[in-house]
Write an enzyme that holds these catalytic residues in place. Structure first.
Site, PDB file in Angstrom:
ATOM      1  N   HIS A  17       0.836  -1.225   0.000  1.00 22.47           N
ATOM      2  CA  HIS A  17       0.000   0.000   0.000  1.00 22.47           C
ATOM      3  C   HIS A  17       0.860   1.260   0.000  1.00 22.47           C
ATOM      4  O   HIS A  17       0.431   2.313   0.458  1.00 22.47           O
ATOM      5  CB  HIS A  17      -0.934   0.049   1.216  1.00 22.47           C
ATOM      6  CG  HIS A  17      -1.661  -1.233   1.477  1.00 22.47           C
ATOM      7  ND1 HIS A  17      -2.910  -1.502   0.974  1.00 22.47           N
ATOM      8  CD2 HIS A  17      -1.287  -2.342   2.168  1.00 22.47           C
ATOM      9  CE1 HIS A  17      -3.292  -2.728   1.361  1.00 22.47           C
ATOM     10  NE2 HIS A  17      -2.314  -3.250   2.084  1.00 22.47           N
ATOM     11  N   SER A  23      14.182  22.284 -15.464  1.00 24.51           N
ATOM     12  CA  SER A  23      12.970  23.070 -15.629  1.00 24.51           C
ATOM     13  C   SER A  23      13.352  24.426 -16.194  1.00 24.51           C
ATOM     14  O   SER A  23      14.406  24.970 -15.862  1.00 24.51           O
ATOM     15  CB  SER A  23      12.279  23.240 -14.276  1.00 24.51           C
ATOM     16  OG  SER A  23      11.437  24.376 -14.304  1.00 24.51           O
ATOM     17  N   LYS A  36      15.381  22.202 -10.250  1.00 25.52           N
ATOM     18  CA  LYS A  36      14.699  20.977 -10.650  1.00 25.52           C
ATOM     19  C   LYS A  36      15.550  20.061 -11.531  1.00 25.52           C
ATOM     20  O   LYS A  36      16.268  20.503 -12.407  1.00 25.52           O
ATOM     21  CB  LYS A  36      13.422  21.312 -11.437  1.00 25.52           C
ATOM     22  CG  LYS A  36      12.311  21.901 -10.599  1.00 25.52           C
ATOM     23  CD  LYS A  36      11.679  20.876  -9.666  1.00 25.52           C
ATOM     24  CE  LYS A  36      10.734  19.952 -10.367  1.00 25.52           C
ATOM     25  NZ  LYS A  36       9.410  20.496 -10.593  1.00 25.52           N
ATOM     26  N   GLU A  73       8.966   9.232 -16.784  1.00 28.62           N
ATOM     27  CA  GLU A  73       7.551   9.601 -16.948  1.00 28.62           C
ATOM     28  C   GLU A  73       7.050   9.233 -18.340  1.00 28.62           C
ATOM     29  O   GLU A  73       5.903   8.804 -18.516  1.00 28.62           O
ATOM     30  CB  GLU A  73       7.367  11.098 -16.698  1.00 28.62           C
ATOM     31  CG  GLU A  73       7.590  11.486 -15.245  1.00 28.62           C
ATOM     32  CD  GLU A  73       7.668  12.991 -15.078  1.00 28.62           C
ATOM     33  OE1 GLU A  73       6.664  13.588 -14.678  1.00 28.62           O
ATOM     34  OE2 GLU A  73       8.734  13.582 -15.370  1.00 28.62           O
TER      35      GLU A  73
END
Ligand code: ARG
Length: 467
Positions: free
Chosen positions: A162, A283, A289, A296
């Site tokens: 979980h 970024s 970043k 992704e």
């Protein structure tokens, strides 16, 4: 593209006027099926060689055709395949160029075959090659997984259920879980390959042919195990493409799950991994970043690959026998899935090989969240012969107490543990460390470092890697 308005040179006898612009455009598959040119040439060469052997075409003509096909292949190799929509597809494009090069003998090539068995053959050959390529990519990914797993057989991290801390595991064990998944993918692709490896060539349009062809000969020449056994099925079957897409879709799910692990692990609150710069981006506005874009996109691509499978399943459902033009739409989803999958495999291989695992952070996280609570319960069962359910209850009280003080289980003083249950003694502390916890889980396939090392050694042997 080209706008010849005269009657079509291949079926001009039956149609007086040329196709309308819309017809020409909707009909043309050359923009994508030109990818089949190598397979198309190989299948034509096998076919004409068989026609000559069987005395259906004279040896001289057959030799001329074979040479001409080599010449066309050379042109495609050098300049690409020309896209003339009037010629519809790769089959007519090649035959028409052949006719320009060698004259009327070219017209004998299409004896005893149809574009229906031709495309079924070409496409099977293409999918077979794609499977061989995917297999070498997956082998490289497994090799990377096994290498990193061997390095980290003893590196402790929290194991989750979980996504909540459950029990300590080792990073090597976690990576080897993906080795197993990729192994099943490879076996699914191998199954698909074995099943598809029969030649539809010679089924002709749908019913077979009256010419004395030798389908076993062409099958063998093209590396098939033999010919298919029903001409109607031969030209209308696209199970091989679906088998491939199903294996690709399932493989992409595994890659997506692995990508997701890296995305979570790379986030600052976790900080389990520093992704390779080569597979990250920055970024445009936030200088600090470093984004896991490659991971992704692997996660995103799995959606597209599953979409390719869905597309072809829906194209095929409800088609009566034998060939229908709907089936021309079989190729774009397979081509798309194949290139997305190849990129995804390459990206994840690089990610696994080059990620810097922050084992200090992993180990620190494993100490949090009472990951060794099960070990306390197990200890009570083993040392004090307490039934597991009762041991679970006692442990729950200990966790509650430690939590209220903001300390770890093994930081609770012995008096406090004894107050919860008098049967607890000082030996319990040895069981509460994360090292003791993972070392104890030595059942077959368990997370104990010794067990993980065994699995890694087995995997290395299975992959044929030298020690
Ligand atoms: N371009 C077609 C395809 O990819 C080739 C087969 C065409 N056959 C036919 N009878 N029109 O499916």
């Amino acid at each position: 593209m080209s706008g010849n308005s005269g009657s079509n040179q291949m079926w001009g006898g039956r149609f007086a006027a040329g196709p309308s612009a819309i017809m020409r455009e909707i009909n043309a598959s050359i923009p994508f099926d030109k990818a089949l040119w190598r397979q198309d040439i190989a299948a034509s060469k096998a076919h004409v060689d068989m026609l000559a052997t069987q005395g259906i075409v004279e040896a001289q003509d057959a030799a001329l055709i074979a040479q001409g096909l080599d010449q066309v292949a050379g042109e495609y190799e050098a300049n690409g395949v020309p896209e003339d929509w009037d010629l519809e597809d790769i089959h007519m494009t090649t035959e028409s160029r052949l006719a320009e090069l060698i004259g009327p003998a070219a017209g004998r090539l299409h004896t005893a075959r149809s574009r229906n068995d031709q495309v079924a053959t070409d496409f099977r050959l293409w999918v077979r090659d794609a499977i061989d390529q995917v297999d070498s990519g997956l082998l490289a990914l497994q090799t990377a997984l096994v290498a990193r797993a061997g390095e980290h057989a003893g590196s402790i991290m929290p194991g989750f259920t979980h996504l909540q801390t459950a029990q300590p595991v080792t990073l090597g064990h976690h990576l080897m879980a993906y080795y197993e998944m990729i192994g099943r993918d490879r076996s699914r692709f191998a199954d698909a390959r074995a099943r598809m490896n029969r030649s539809p060539l010679g089924a002709a349009a749908l019913a077979g042919t009256g010419f004395p062809i030798d389908r076993f000969r062409t099958a063998q020449a093209l590396g098939f195990d033999g010919p298919t056994d029903n001409s109607l099925d031969s030209v209308s079957d696209r199970d091989f493409a679906l088998d491939y897409l199903m294996a690709a879709a399932q493989c992409s799910l595994h890659l997506s799950r692995l990508a997701e692990e890296f995305i979570i692990w790379a986030s600052q609150p976790f900080g389990f991994v520093a992704l390779p710069d080569s597979l990250s981006t920055g970024s445009s506005i936030m200088p600090q970043k470093k984004n896991p874009d490659a991971a992704e996109l692997v996660r995103g691509h799995s959606g597209r690959i599953v979409g390719c499978l869905t597309a072809l399943m829906i194209t095929m459902k409800g088609l009566p026998l034998a060939y229908s033009k709907d089936m021309q739409d079989d190729k774009p989803p397979v081509f798309e899935a194949a290139s997305l999958l190849a990129l995804s495999i390459a990206a994840m291989t690089g990610m696994v090989a080059e990620a810097r695992f922050r084992t200090d952070r992993m180990r620190g996280a494993a100490e949090l969240g009472y990951a060794t609570a099960t070990d306390l319960a197990d200890w009570l069962v083993r040392q004090a012969n307490i039934p597991f359910r009762e041991a679970h209850h006692i442990t729950g009280s200990a966790v509650k107490l430690a939590e209220s003080r903001g300390i770890a289980l093994d930081q609770l003083p012995l008096e406090d543990l004894k107050a919860i249950d008098a049967r607890i003694d000082e030996r319990v502390y040895a069981a509460l460390s994360v090292e003791a916890s993972v070392a104890a889980r030595c059942s077959h396939g368990g997370t104990a470092p010794a067990e993980v090392r065994k699995r890694v050694a087995q995997a290395r042997a299975a992959l044929g890697l030298e020690e």
